[in-house]
Scaffold this motif. Structure first.
Motif, PDB file in Angstrom:
ATOM      1  N   SER A   1      62.956 -40.327  36.034  1.00  0.00           N
ATOM      2  CA  SER A   1      61.659 -40.902  36.401  1.00  0.00           C
ATOM      3  C   SER A   1      60.622 -39.835  36.690  1.00  0.00           C
ATOM      4  CB  SER A   1      61.823 -41.804  37.631  1.00  0.00           C
ATOM      5  OG  SER A   1      62.684 -42.872  37.337  1.00  0.00           O
ATOM      6  N   SER A   2      61.061 -38.590  36.820  1.00  0.00           N
ATOM      7  CA  SER A   2      60.142 -37.465  36.962  1.00  0.00           C
ATOM      8  C   SER A   2      60.782 -36.251  36.286  1.00  0.00           C
ATOM      9  CB  SER A   2      59.848 -37.169  38.433  1.00  0.00           C
ATOM     10  OG  SER A   2      61.051 -36.866  39.134  1.00  0.00           O
ATOM     11  N   ILE A   3      59.946 -35.308  35.855  1.00  0.00           N
ATOM     12  CA  ILE A   3      60.432 -34.136  35.134  1.00  0.00           C
ATOM     13  C   ILE A   3      59.876 -32.888  35.810  1.00  0.00           C
ATOM     14  CG2 ILE A   3      60.379 -32.884  32.938  1.00  0.00           C
ATOM     15  CD1 ILE A   3      60.131 -35.610  31.546  1.00  0.00           C
TER      16      ILE A   3
ATOM     17  N   LEU B   1      54.651 -24.373  39.123  1.00  0.00           N
ATOM     18  CA  LEU B   1      55.558 -25.516  39.130  1.00  0.00           C
ATOM     19  C   LEU B   1      54.822 -26.719  38.564  1.00  0.00           C
ATOM     20  CD1 LEU B   1      57.873 -26.679  42.003  1.00  0.00           C
ATOM     21  CD2 LEU B   1      56.179 -28.272  41.088  1.00  0.00           C
ATOM     22  N   MET B   2      55.482 -27.435  37.644  1.00  0.00           N
ATOM     23  CA  MET B   2      54.923 -28.672  37.101  1.00  0.00           C
ATOM     24  C   MET B   2      55.870 -29.823  37.423  1.00  0.00           C
ATOM     25  SD  MET B   2      53.504 -27.976  33.273  1.00  0.00           S
ATOM     26  CE  MET B   2      52.158 -26.872  32.900  1.00  0.00           C
ATOM     27  N   LEU B   3      55.337 -30.914  37.923  1.00  0.00           N
ATOM     28  CA  LEU B   3      56.105 -32.134  38.104  1.00  0.00           C
ATOM     29  C   LEU B   3      55.369 -33.249  37.366  1.00  0.00           C
ATOM     30  CD1 LEU B   3      58.528 -33.571  39.488  1.00  0.00           C
ATOM     31  CD2 LEU B   3      56.901 -34.279  41.263  1.00  0.00           C
ATOM     32  N   LEU B   4      56.049 -33.813  36.400  1.00  0.00           N
ATOM     33  CA  LEU B   4      55.439 -34.859  35.576  1.00  0.00           C
ATOM     34  C   LEU B   4      56.117 -36.188  35.853  1.00  0.00           C
ATOM     35  CD1 LEU B   4      53.536 -35.715  33.259  1.00  0.00           C
ATOM     36  CD2 LEU B   4      55.363 -35.112  31.646  1.00  0.00           C
ATOM     37  N   THR B   5      55.326 -37.173  36.251  1.00  0.00           N
ATOM     38  CA  THR B   5      55.800 -38.550  36.348  1.00  0.00           C
ATOM     39  C   THR B   5      55.112 -39.363  35.256  1.00  0.00           C
ATOM     40  OG1 THR B   5      54.053 -39.230  37.879  1.00  0.00           O
ATOM     41  CG2 THR B   5      56.044 -38.253  38.835  1.00  0.00           C
ATOM     42  N   THR B   6      55.424 -40.621  35.183  1.00  0.00           N
ATOM     43  CA  THR B   6      54.834 -41.449  34.120  1.00  0.00           C
ATOM     44  C   THR B   6      53.360 -41.739  34.354  1.00  0.00           C
ATOM     45  OG1 THR B   6      55.654 -43.404  35.265  1.00  0.00           O
ATOM     46  CG2 THR B   6      57.018 -42.534  33.473  1.00  0.00           C
ATOM     47  N   ASP B   7      52.849 -41.383  35.532  1.00  0.00           N
ATOM     48  CA  ASP B   7      51.428 -41.667  35.763  1.00  0.00           C
ATOM     49  C   ASP B   7      50.623 -40.480  36.288  1.00  0.00           C
ATOM     50  OD1 ASP B   7      52.535 -41.498  38.263  1.00  0.00           O
ATOM     51  OD2 ASP B   7      52.272 -43.636  38.750  1.00  0.00           O
ATOM     52  N   THR B   8      51.265 -39.337  36.624  1.00  0.00           N
ATOM     53  CA  THR B   8      50.519 -38.186  37.147  1.00  0.00           C
ATOM     54  C   THR B   8      51.244 -36.886  36.792  1.00  0.00           C
ATOM     55  OG1 THR B   8      49.842 -39.523  39.045  1.00  0.00           O
ATOM     56  CG2 THR B   8      49.466 -37.159  39.209  1.00  0.00           C
TER      57      THR B   8
ATOM     58  N   VAL C   1      54.305 -39.073  27.280  1.00  0.00           N
ATOM     59  CA  VAL C   1      54.545 -40.113  28.288  1.00  0.00           C
ATOM     60  C   VAL C   1      54.796 -41.464  27.617  1.00  0.00           C
ATOM     61  CG1 VAL C   1      53.491 -41.404  30.185  1.00  0.00           C
ATOM     62  CG2 VAL C   1      53.295 -38.912  30.103  1.00  0.00           C
ATOM     63  N   ASN C   2      54.101 -41.753  26.519  1.00  0.00           N
ATOM     64  CA  ASN C   2      54.334 -43.012  25.803  1.00  0.00           C
ATOM     65  C   ASN C   2      55.761 -43.065  25.248  1.00  0.00           C
ATOM     66  OD1 ASN C   2      51.755 -43.929  26.298  1.00  0.00           O
ATOM     67  ND2 ASN C   2      50.922 -43.155  24.359  1.00  0.00           N
ATOM     68  N   ALA C   3      56.235 -41.925  24.716  1.00  0.00           N
ATOM     69  CA  ALA C   3      57.617 -41.872  24.237  1.00  0.00           C
ATOM     70  C   ALA C   3      58.597 -42.049  25.386  1.00  0.00           C
ATOM     71  CB  ALA C   3      57.862 -40.531  23.531  1.00  0.00           C
ATOM     72  N   TRP C   4      58.256 -41.497  26.540  1.00  0.00           N
ATOM     73  CA  TRP C   4      59.083 -41.615  27.751  1.00  0.00           C
ATOM     74  C   TRP C   4      59.171 -43.088  28.180  1.00  0.00           C
ATOM     75  CZ3 TRP C   4      57.646 -38.456  32.795  1.00  0.00           C
ATOM     76  CH2 TRP C   4      58.705 -38.555  33.713  1.00  0.00           C
ATOM     77  N   LYS C   5      58.030 -43.751  28.237  1.00  0.00           N
ATOM     78  CA  LYS C   5      58.005 -45.159  28.638  1.00  0.00           C
ATOM     79  C   LYS C   5      58.751 -46.036  27.636  1.00  0.00           C
ATOM     80  CE  LYS C   5      53.620 -44.887  31.186  1.00  0.00           C
ATOM     81  NZ  LYS C   5      52.194 -45.307  31.219  1.00  0.00           N
TER      82      LYS C   5
ATOM     83  N   ALA D   1      60.098 -41.253  42.963  1.00  0.00           N
ATOM     84  CA  ALA D   1      60.314 -41.619  41.555  1.00  0.00           C
ATOM     85  C   ALA D   1      61.762 -42.008  41.287  1.00  0.00           C
ATOM     86  CB  ALA D   1      59.890 -40.460  40.644  1.00  0.00           C
ATOM     87  N   GLY D   2      62.726 -41.262  41.804  1.00  0.00           N
ATOM     88  CA  GLY D   2      64.131 -41.552  41.515  1.00  0.00           C
ATOM     89  C   GLY D   2      64.811 -40.354  40.881  1.00  0.00           C
ATOM     90  N   LYS D   3      65.452 -40.586  39.713  1.00  0.00           N
ATOM     91  CA  LYS D   3      66.152 -39.504  39.027  1.00  0.00           C
ATOM     92  C   LYS D   3      65.175 -38.410  38.607  1.00  0.00           C
ATOM     93  CE  LYS D   3      70.070 -42.035  37.020  1.00  0.00           C
ATOM     94  NZ  LYS D   3      70.759 -42.406  35.772  1.00  0.00           N
ATOM     95  N   LEU D   4      65.642 -37.156  38.704  1.00  0.00           N
ATOM     96  CA  LEU D   4      64.789 -36.010  38.348  1.00  0.00           C
ATOM     97  C   LEU D   4      65.335 -35.340  37.089  1.00  0.00           C
ATOM     98  CD1 LEU D   4      62.515 -33.975  39.003  1.00  0.00           C
ATOM     99  CD2 LEU D   4      64.193 -32.710  40.371  1.00  0.00           C
ATOM    100  N   GLY D   5      64.489 -35.215  36.084  1.00  0.00           N
ATOM    101  CA  GLY D   5      64.868 -34.508  34.867  1.00  0.00           C
ATOM    102  C   GLY D   5      64.606 -33.025  35.011  1.00  0.00           C
TER     103      GLY D   5
END
Length: 1031
Positions: A37-39, A71-78, A19-23, A127-131
């Protein structure tokens, strides 16, 4: 999945890192994550043969396990995880950490499940764009249900590819735990390929059996389940697999694949076919996964290869090695491929079209990382900690000399798994050999007669003397051995004084001495205790049989109904013999008067006591007696080995602790190598000067260091890099220290003087300018750099001497101008005197002889006609073996004599090599009597006799008769050389054959010239003739 334990600490570390690399990417412009903004990571139903893609890899990387139908959904905070109830229980282990995790449980209630799906879609829209992973092939009811809801609720959400970001920020750079798994996986690959596959294949070929590729591959495949194999297998370097290696965690990810007979697929897309193994070019490839981490290996084996195949394989190996050397931190991927292709174009352009389109790819949790293909287009940069598969190959090469229809085309390939570092890569599969000798097999009979070279015609009168020994460098008149009569007389007078002085000192020193007081070790009776009490006996002694107690080095024998222990050091040997149905075991014990041998001087507490010489047992169980005899022999061997090791380490001292400088930074010499080399990878370290000694610290580990106290330093040398490739600071110790498992008295710090950055063909300056001006500038730069190195090392050596001045340390430098070549051990090296020593510290093994330790020197093989002589140093400590320096050129004879005389070392010379072990035994047996009998005068007498004969030979003419020429010619045909007394024999023959007319050298040379002209060889020798005329 009953015992699943997820490492919550590792999970938190890795997801935080990601997440730090993402930010950071978001702040710098979204170049890597494409603005996501989400994966979303989907895992569907598990197939029978699971393929390793990035969705699997993400599960393994974060959780250590693969969770299907998740299913996994990863955002920058959860991190949101939607899975079944059973799996959700295991995921409770990662809750409550620094990074929030929300687990949603999918049950049987469809309405409730839809709510969870909608919660995920709401988070995506917020979040916006989905990776996403666009090449994801997940299937199953769970995936279908998700796709339906996602399509209905997220029509306007933009999707971007996230695979490169996962590779760069998560998978490609491994931590230490991941690298350990990679290393173990690679070693397992090596074990299956060599020795197992290699032995199976060679046995099949040797016995001319027929086997299908698939059958041979199945043998290797099934070996994975053989636990005994994994416990006992030895790698090619004789090492075993790690003690914590768990073969149950191994699984196949590639093959095994066996190919031969002209049909090759270097992309590994096809399994081993049912064709028969063809003895020609054979390729074996395989890949394993250990603790989820993959590795691969491939080797090419050549059976009876022709010259073209051998040449192409050697070239393949050179390209492979060049690629490996180019793999390092900071290198752009495409440059690796481009350099390899450039080498092929310059050396063997005909192989360019056969070269593979890439030279490897990233590997780890994925068997192949498609974002890290090593080709000419990839712009990614290699980083320290990445792991790669390096595959160098040529496919479908035409064979110019096919042995059958299946040999018309062939392919060559080498595959290794490596780790990227800041220097050269670590080759995890490097234990599997790749050299031509190790991969080539020859089964055909080599009965073809080699063409016999034609013998050169020559006159029978001109033998070995005229054809072999008359050259520009062997004529005595042209040798630099002219004796200065005045200097020789001065030396002889001085040597007589030194010899007389040595004799007087010897008589005074050993006036009342005996052999024992001269330092000869007197053997003492040793007591050996096997057991202190009866309770310590092995339990097996109750059976009244012969018991070998390995732990206490004891053999317990039944004697008169009682177990009697004998320590192994009281036993001489054991032997087993058979007579009829009985087998006899004879155990011989050490006792006085057993005859001549090493044990004859064995000391005994009371030699007049009664001794048991031997005990004999009989039994019908011959196999058991054979086993007992072998065990006793092994026990005896181990006891002798331990005793020898103990004796070798007797002079090793345990130094006091190094007192470090705490209040300031110590003086440091960085980027230096140490000899003897430390265990592990060869990397430069640093030398520090502390209060009472030196410390060499390796960068690999804080425990890899060497401390040298000033109190244990006898000599300190500085050798500049003039005429050498390295600059050296060398420390010679008083007492040896342990270096790893070996002892050493010499420790050396050095740095290479050559600078590989300034290549004669590749540096930037030469790209645009050519000519003498550029070469002159490069030479000036080289000279400046060498002078700077000398200044740096000399300054540091002076600092060492200053720090150790209380111990009398001084820097000594070799005097190169009065050095000479010689062979102190095995190789010919340049030996140089210093103020206090005679040294050779350029290449190991090192030689440091302190001049004060020398009693006398003796020059051996000093006689007319020989090109070399030997030098022997006898030390004042007569128990120390003499030091030999062999094969010194005769041109250095006068310089060596002058040096020995100038440092007041008495020397003598003789025509023969002496047996110094016998001489020194005589000296140490009774040193007092030795000096009463004249001491070292017997060597000086030989020198005087030799000198007298030289004076007589100066007046005699050297002639050679026809018979001598014939004999010499015959000896030359047998490749013989001058005998040690050849000149004396020739002189005698000349006096006996005065009536015969001998030919002088000029006439022989004219005849040789005439023969050369007749045979058309005049042009080859014209340069030599001109050179002789100029002289």
């Amino acid at each position: 999945m009953a015992d699943i334990k997820i490492d919550a600490k590792v999970f938190q570390e890795r997801i935080s890192h990601f997440v730090n690399a993402w930010k950071a990417d978001k702040r710098s412009g979204d170049a890597l994550f494409n603005g996501a903004s989400s994966i979303l990571i989907l895992m569907g139903k598990v197939t029978e043969e699971p393929e390793l893609y990035k969705n699997n890899a993400m599960h393994f990387w974060l959780l250590g396990y693969e969770f299907p139908t998740t299913l996994m959904l990863l955002t920058t905070d959860t991190l949101y995880i939607l899975t079944t109830q059973k799996k959700a229980k295991y995921l409770d282990q990662i809750k409550g950490g620094r990074f929030p995790v929300e687990v949603l449980v999918k049950g049987k209630d469809a309405a409730e499940n839809e709510k969870h799906f909608i919660k995920i879609t709401d988070a995506i829209k917020a979040a916006g764009k989905l990776g996403v992973l666009t090449k994801d092939t997940s299937t199953g009811p769970f995936i279908d249900e998700w796709k339906k809801i996602y399509t209905d609720n997220c029509k306007d959400v933009e999707q971007v590819e996230i695979a490169p970001a996962l590779s760069t920020a998560a998978f490609s750079v491994k931590d230490e735990a991941e690298l350990r798994a990679m290393r173990s996986s690679s070693k397992a690959c090596v074990a299956l390929l060599t020795p197992y596959f290699l032995d199976e294949m060679s046995n099949i070929l040797d016995q001319e059996k027929k086997i299908k590729h698939s059958a041979l591959a199945d043998k290797v495949y099934n070996k994975l389940e053989d636990e005994k194999f994994w416990k006992t297998v030895q790698l090619p370097n004789r090492q075993k697999l790690p003690s914590d290696f768990d073969p149950e965690q191994l699984d196949w990810v590639l093959g095994p694949i066996v190919q031969s007979g002209g049909k090759f697929d270097l992309k590994w897309q096809q399994d081993s076919d049912d064709e028969i193994l063809h003895p020609g070019i054979i390729i074996a490839a395989m890949g394993l996964r250990y603790k989820s981490y993959c590795s691969q290996i491939a080797r090419t084996f050549m059976v009876d290869p022709n010259k073209s195949q051998e040449s192409n394989y050697k070239f393949l190996l050179s390209v492979h090695n060049m690629i490996l050397k180019g793999i390092r931190d900071g290198v752009v991927v495409k440059d690796v491929y481009t350099k390899a292709l450039g080498l092929i174009k310059s050396k063997k352009p005909e192989l360019e079209k056969h070269f593979l389109k890439n030279v490897g790819y990233g590997i780890g949790l994925e068997n192949k990382d498609p974002t890290l293909i090593l080709n000419a287009k990839n712009q990614r940069t290699l980083r320290d900690g990445m792991t790669l598969v390096i595959t160098t190959g040529f496919s479908d090469i035409q064979n110019p000399n096919p042995q059958d229809k299946n040999s018309k085309t062939y392919s060559l390939v080498l595959t290794d798994t490596v780790r990227v570092t800041s220097a050269e890569p670590v080759v995890f599969t490097g234990e599997a050999p790749v050299e031509v000798d190790a991969t080539s097999f020859f089964f055909k009979d080599e009965d073809e007669a080699q063409p016999t070279p034609k013998k050169e015609k020559r006159d029978s009168r001109v033998g070995a003397v005229a054809t072999k020994n008359i050259t520009s460098t062997r004529l005595r008149s042209e040798r630099n051995t002219a004796v200065d009569d005045d200097a020789e007389k001065r030396r002889r007078a001085h040597q007589k004084e030194l010899s007389a002085k040595k004799q007087a000192e010897g008589l005074a020193k050993y006036a009342e001495s005996t052999a024992d007081q001269n330092g000869v070790e007197v053997k003492k009776f040793k007591r050996f205790e096997s057991y202190k009490r009866d309770s310590q006996f092995p339990p097996k002694v109750r059976d009244m049989g012969i018991v070998i107690d390995q732990k206490n080095a004891t053999i317990v024998l039944p004697v008169m109904g009682r177990p009697v222990p004998f320590h192994v050091n009281t036993i001489k040997n054991a032997s087993k013999s058979d007579e009829g149905e009985w087998s006899f075991l004879r155990i011989n014990f050490l006792s006085p008067g057993q005859g001549v041998g090493r044990k004859d001087d064995q000391p005994f507490e009371d030699a007049s006591a009664h001794f048991v010489r031997s005990l004999t047992f009989r039994s019908t169980d011959g196999d058991r007696y054979t086993d007992i005899a072998n065990q006793i022999a092994n026990l005896k061997r181990e006891a002798v080995k331990k005793e020898q090791e103990k004796k070798d380490m007797e002079d090793v001292v345990e130094q006091d602790k190094l007192v470090e400088i705490r209040n300031r930074r110590p003086a440091v010499l960085d980027n230096v190598f140490i000899r003897p080399a430390m265990e592990g990878k060869r990397v430069p370290g640093k030398v520090e000067i502390h209060q009472n000694g030196l410390r060499y610290q390796s960068p690999l580990s804080t425990t890899q260091r060497v401390d040298i106290l000033f109190s244990n330093v006898r000599h300190l040398f500085f050798q500049p890099c003039e005429h050498e490739l390295i600059v050296i600071i060398h420390v010679h110790l008083k007492d040896p220290i342990l270096f790893g498992k070996k002892k050493t008295k010499d420790v050396q710090f050095y740095r290479e003087a050559t600078d590989i950055q300034f290549d004669e063909t590749g540096n930037r300056k030469r790209k645009y300018r050519y000519g003498d001006e550029d070469e002159f500038e490069a030479e000036q730069e080289e000279r400046r750099r060498r002078n700077e190195l000398d200044r740096l090392f000399k300054s540091f050596a002076d600092k060492i001497a200053e720090a150790g001045k209380n111990e009398g340390l001084e820097v000594d430098m070799p005097l190169r101008e009065i050095g000479f070549n010689g062979v102190p051990f095995r190789s010919n090296v340049y030996i140089q005197p210093t103020t206090e020593c005679l040294i050779q510290i350029t290449e190991p093994p090192f030689m440091v002889i302190t001049l004060d330790d020398i009693e006398i020197a003796h020059l051996e093989r000093v006689q007319y006609g020989l090109k070399n002589f030997d030098l022997v140093f006898i030390f004042k400590d007569f128990t120390r073996p003499p030091a030999h320096i062999n094969t010194i050129p005769v041109e250095s004879l006068e310089d060596v004599k002058e040096f020995l005389d100038s440092v007041n070392i008495a020397y003598s010379e003789g025509p023969l090599n002496l047996n110094w072990s016998v001489i020194m035994k005589t000296v140490t047996a009774d040193t007092h009597q030795f000096f009463l009998d004249g001491g070292w005068g017997f060597l000086q007498n030989d020198s005087d006799e030799e000198g007298g004969s030289d004076e007589e030979e100066e007046e005699s003419a050297f002639e050679i008769s026809d018979s001598e020429l014939d004999v010499a010619s015959e000896s030359s045909e047998e490749d013989s050389d001058f005998d040690s007394n050849a000149s004396a024999e020739a002189s005698d023959e000349a006096e006996m054959s005065d009536e015969e007319d001998g030919e002088d050298w000029d006439e022989l040379e004219r005849k040789a010239k005439k023969r050369d002209r007749e045979s058309g060889l005049e042009e080859e020798d014209s340069k030599k003739v001109k050179k002789q005329k100029r002289r």
